[in-house]
Design an enzyme around this catalytic site. Structure first.
Site, PDB file in Angstrom:
ATOM      1  N   HIS A 212      -2.309  67.315 -36.974  1.00  0.00           N
ATOM      2  CA  HIS A 212      -2.243  68.766 -37.218  1.00  0.00           C
ATOM      3  C   HIS A 212      -0.905  69.208 -37.810  1.00  0.00           C
ATOM      4  O   HIS A 212      -0.830  70.247 -38.460  1.00  0.00           O
ATOM      5  CB  HIS A 212      -2.556  69.548 -35.930  1.00  0.00           C
ATOM      6  CG  HIS A 212      -1.659  69.200 -34.783  1.00  0.00           C
ATOM      7  ND1 HIS A 212      -0.476  69.839 -34.568  1.00  0.00           N
ATOM      8  CD2 HIS A 212      -1.766  68.266 -33.812  1.00  0.00           C
ATOM      9  CE1 HIS A 212       0.101  69.321 -33.494  1.00  0.00           C
ATOM     10  NE2 HIS A 212      -0.657  68.367 -33.019  1.00  0.00           N
TER      11      HIS A 212
ATOM     12  N   ASP B 276      -0.777  70.009 -41.590  1.00  0.00           N
ATOM     13  CA  ASP B 276      -1.289  71.273 -42.124  1.00  0.00           C
ATOM     14  C   ASP B 276      -0.667  72.500 -41.477  1.00  0.00           C
ATOM     15  O   ASP B 276      -0.845  73.612 -41.949  1.00  0.00           O
ATOM     16  CB  ASP B 276      -2.812  71.343 -41.894  1.00  0.00           C
ATOM     17  CG  ASP B 276      -3.507  70.136 -42.487  1.00  0.00           C
ATOM     18  OD1 ASP B 276      -3.296  69.891 -43.682  1.00  0.00           O
ATOM     19  OD2 ASP B 276      -4.227  69.438 -41.750  1.00  0.00           O
ATOM     20  N   HIS B 277       0.006  72.289 -40.360  1.00  0.00           N
ATOM     21  CA  HIS B 277       0.504  73.441 -39.593  1.00  0.00           C
ATOM     22  C   HIS B 277       2.001  73.257 -39.371  1.00  0.00           C
ATOM     23  O   HIS B 277       2.425  72.810 -38.307  1.00  0.00           O
ATOM     24  CB  HIS B 277      -0.245  73.533 -38.249  1.00  0.00           C
ATOM     25  CG  HIS B 277      -0.018  74.807 -37.505  1.00  0.00           C
ATOM     26  ND1 HIS B 277       1.102  75.040 -36.746  1.00  0.00           N
ATOM     27  CD2 HIS B 277      -0.781  75.919 -37.398  1.00  0.00           C
ATOM     28  CE1 HIS B 277       1.021  76.241 -36.180  1.00  0.00           C
ATOM     29  NE2 HIS B 277      -0.099  76.794 -36.564  1.00  0.00           N
ATOM     30  N   PHE B 278       2.864  73.508 -40.377  1.00  0.00           N
ATOM     31  CA  PHE B 278       2.485  73.922 -41.728  1.00  0.00           C
ATOM     32  C   PHE B 278       3.052  72.903 -42.713  1.00  0.00           C
ATOM     33  O   PHE B 278       4.008  72.223 -42.347  1.00  0.00           O
ATOM     34  CB  PHE B 278       3.072  75.314 -42.014  1.00  0.00           C
ATOM     35  CG  PHE B 278       2.572  76.364 -41.061  1.00  0.00           C
ATOM     36  CD1 PHE B 278       1.356  76.999 -41.281  1.00  0.00           C
ATOM     37  CD2 PHE B 278       3.309  76.691 -39.930  1.00  0.00           C
ATOM     38  CE1 PHE B 278       0.907  77.975 -40.399  1.00  0.00           C
ATOM     39  CE2 PHE B 278       2.836  77.658 -39.045  1.00  0.00           C
ATOM     40  CZ  PHE B 278       1.639  78.299 -39.267  1.00  0.00           C
TER      41      PHE B 278
ATOM     42  N   VAL C 278       5.021  72.807 -37.079  1.00  0.00           N
ATOM     43  CA  VAL C 278       5.163  73.626 -35.877  1.00  0.00           C
ATOM     44  C   VAL C 278       3.985  73.355 -34.952  1.00  0.00           C
ATOM     45  O   VAL C 278       2.839  73.339 -35.395  1.00  0.00           O
ATOM     46  CB  VAL C 278       5.168  75.130 -36.256  1.00  0.00           C
ATOM     47  CG1 VAL C 278       5.126  76.001 -35.011  1.00  0.00           C
ATOM     48  CG2 VAL C 278       6.382  75.462 -37.104  1.00  0.00           C
TER      49      VAL C 278
END
Lengths: 166, 130
Positions: free
Chosen positions: A30, A33-35, A40
């Site tokens: 994750h 993509d985050h971010f 984060v």
């Protein structure tokens, strides 16, 4: 996918409080993509971590007979962003316990700094109805989640508060 | 024993926390479900908070009797609460103000009985009995 958002328990006082640790690794998908370029830890996954810590605390209090499901996040506040390489400690206290459900107060710490807080409400899925839907099998505490507690019993030194049944 | 106004204030504060509503949205006649948007799980949350706030025990189904009219043909007929049903309501919920409901006892309006004022009156009764 392994839906486990805590690494292990550090402390466990049955019916009272529990503390679990979660190490954030850049290898977690994750973070890509985050971010992009600014990894984060999603607040929703920290709430999940608190809910897993609290859910096991609540489940253990009834010997895992109840199907404990997250019913409501009353409030959640995060004071800063958490990044890969940090170690989160999920500290959860049981606030209220009744046949129908339970509430917990959760706090997230990094190196003793309070970085997040959430109040979480669990429902005990109505026995008769959930039996119709899911059968007798307790799908909440089927394997992975309950196994966390078994691991805790092996890792935590007896003097540091382990489950009474250990 | 706190005054009725003190009880109302504490009940309001409890609802602000449980339902994330603003205090100025809450009046004695606000309905929990219609006006304040409470869902079924919120009722349990509210019961927990009231128990803590007032140091009382609220037995299951006493403040929010869920099962009172479920599938009982004696209590509800053609969508209306029967005289027997109204009698049951008076007995199980002596703290409810049924005066306007009785005039047109539509079963679907039952949820409107659950106002902030109803909770305050229930709490006052519990504190008196303590």
């Amino acid at each position: 996918m392994r839906w486990i958002w805590i690494d292990r328990f550090e402390e466990f006082e049955p019916g009272k409080r529990a503390r679990a640790v979660r190490n954030l690794s850049h290898a977690e998908d994750h973070f890509a993509d985050h971010f992009p370029g600014w990894p984060v830890m999603p607040a929703s996954l920290m709430i999940e971590g608190l809910a897993q810590t609290g859910g096991i605390l609540v489940g253990e209090a009834n010997d895992f007979r109840e199907k404990v499901v997250l019913a409501k996040v009353v409030r959640a506040t995060f004071h800063r962003e958490m990044m890969p390489g940090e170690t989160l400690h999920y500290d959860v206290e049981l606030q209220h316990m009744a046949p129908e459900g339970a509430s917990v107060a959760g706090r997230v710490f990094v190196d003793g700094e309070l970085v997040g807080e959430a109040e979480i409400f669990f429902a005990h899925l109505d026995q008769s109805r959930s039996k119709q839907m899911f059968g007798d099998h307790n799908f909440v505490f089927s394997g992975q989640l309950k196994h966390m507690l078994d691991m805790a019993r092996k890792v935590i030194k007896p003097a540091e508060a382990t489950p009474a049944s250990a | 024993m706190p005054t009725q106004e003190e009880i109302f204030k504490k009940v309001s504060a409890t609802l602000v926390e449980a339902l994330n509503v603003d205090e100025d949205e809450i009046s004695p006649s606000s309905t929990l479900n219609g006006d304040l948007g409470a869902e079924s799980i919120d009722f349990l949350d509210i019961v927990f908070r009231l128990e803590r706030e007032f140091g009382i025990k609220i037995p299951r189904n006493e403040l929010f009797p869920e099962a009172i009219f479920q599938g009982d043909a004696d209590f509800v007929k053609d969508g209306k609460v029967t005289p027997k049903g109204l009698q049951e309501l008076r007995e199980k919920m002596p703290f409810a103000d049924l005066s306007s409901f009785e005039k047109n006892p539509e079963a679907t309006d039952l949820s409107e009985l659950f106002t902030v004022d109803l909770i305050a009156r229930y709490i006052a009764g519990k504190l008196q009995a303590k």
